[in-house]
Design an enzyme around this catalytic site. Structure first.
Site, PDB file in Angstrom:
ATOM      1  N   TYR A  45     -34.196  47.162  56.743  1.00 14.63           N
ATOM      2  CA  TYR A  45     -32.846  47.556  57.149  1.00 14.63           C
ATOM      3  C   TYR A  45     -32.515  46.998  58.534  1.00 14.63           C
ATOM      4  CZ  TYR A  45     -28.808  50.624  57.887  1.00 14.63           C
ATOM      5  OH  TYR A  45     -27.551  51.115  58.118  1.00 14.63           O
ATOM      6  N   THR A  94     -21.809  60.393  56.485  1.00 14.15           N
ATOM      7  CA  THR A  94     -21.465  59.735  55.239  1.00 14.15           C
ATOM      8  C   THR A  94     -21.882  60.622  54.065  1.00 14.15           C
ATOM      9  OG1 THR A  94     -23.578  58.589  55.194  1.00 14.15           O
ATOM     10  CG2 THR A  94     -21.742  57.468  56.291  1.00 14.15           C
ATOM     11  N   LYS A 121     -29.550  44.272  59.465  1.00 13.36           N
ATOM     12  CA  LYS A 121     -28.476  44.596  60.405  1.00 13.36           C
ATOM     13  C   LYS A 121     -28.580  43.753  61.676  1.00 13.36           C
ATOM     14  CE  LYS A 121     -26.493  47.714  57.862  1.00 13.36           C
ATOM     15  NZ  LYS A 121     -25.133  47.486  57.296  1.00 13.36           N
TER      16      LYS A 121
END
Length: 256
Positions: A162, A197, A166
């Site tokens: 991840y 979220t 990013k």
């Protein structure tokens, strides 16, 4: 660039940060094309903001043909594309070497493919369409905003894939902004911290409280609407270009 009468592609626009962005764009007089794999949520959002203001195209951002199809539909439906906001992404935490052994390479590859290559794929095809736009009074033809993460800078254990994906988004922001400068297209990136979220919303209250306590001020999760607010600011301010902006309440993530 003013939002009124502008047409925006929003990847991952069916939920979370993308959904809040779609709503803000429409509320400010713009139109939105939602690129997402979540059909039910995306169609519900279109109904909510009005079918005259938004359209949904089921799209895998890593697929050339599907992204180009979405762009063609946007051009046919709204005649132009002024804005691109890349919110699509996945996160599959995994240690490089766990008790089960070395991480499966396909897991690492998948995260890179969706988050980094998918972002680049939509940028290159959307920008090509933006090149045909008539420049406004400031010489602007378009604005591109990508979504990275504080994990690009403060990657935690289990976030190698991840963080790499990013970090790649952050790293390509400036060279693309420089390349598109002579076309009047600005490119910026937002690096959110802990945001409220749908995924985080499924956590127990104790877990959410623990996350919130890590944020210096305000000590809470970020709101998708605050992400959308920053998107608006980046679109409207013509002098912000080639920049990555953290949206994180001053958090600096710990190793785990």
């Amino acid at each position: 660039m003013e939002l009124s009468n502008r047409v925006a592609l929003v990847t991952g626009g069916g939920s979370g940060l993308g959904e809040a962005t779609v709503k803000r764009i429409v509320n400010n007089g713009g139109k939105a094309v939602i690129l997402d794999l979540q059909e039910e949520r995306s169609l519900a959002l279109v109904e909510k903001v009005g079918t005259e203001n938004a359209v949904f195209v089921k799209t895998n951002v890593t697929n050339d043909e599907e992204v180009q199809n979405a762009i063609n539909i946007a051009l046919n439906h709204f005649q132009k594309i002024d804005l691109l906001i890349n919110c699509a992404g996945i996160a599959t935490p995994n240690r490089v070497v766990s008790r089960k052994g070395a991480q499966n390479l396909s897991e690492f590859t998948k995260v890179i493919e969706v988050n980094l290559i998918g972002t680049f794929n939509v940028i290159r095809l959307a920008a090509e369409a933006m090149f045909s736009n008539e420049p406004n009074e400031n010489g602007e033809r378009g604005v591109i905003i990508n979504t990275a993460s504080v994990a690009a800078f403060d990657g935690q254990i289990g976030q190698a894939a991840y963080s790499a994906s990013k970090g790649g988004i952050v790293a390509m922001t400036l060279p693309i902004a420089r390349e598109f400068a002579n076309q009047g297209i600005r490119v910026n990136t937002i690096a959110p911290g802990l945001m409220k979220t749908p995924l985080v919303g499924t956590l127990p209250d104790e877990a959410i409280a623990l996350l919130e306590s890590q944020v210096p001020f305000p000590s809470r999760l970020g709101k998708p609407e605050e992400y959308a607010q920053l998107v608006t600011s980046l679109i409207e301010n013509p002098y912000i270009n080639g920049e990555t902006i953290r949206l994180d309440g001053a958090i600096r993530m710990q190793p785990k």
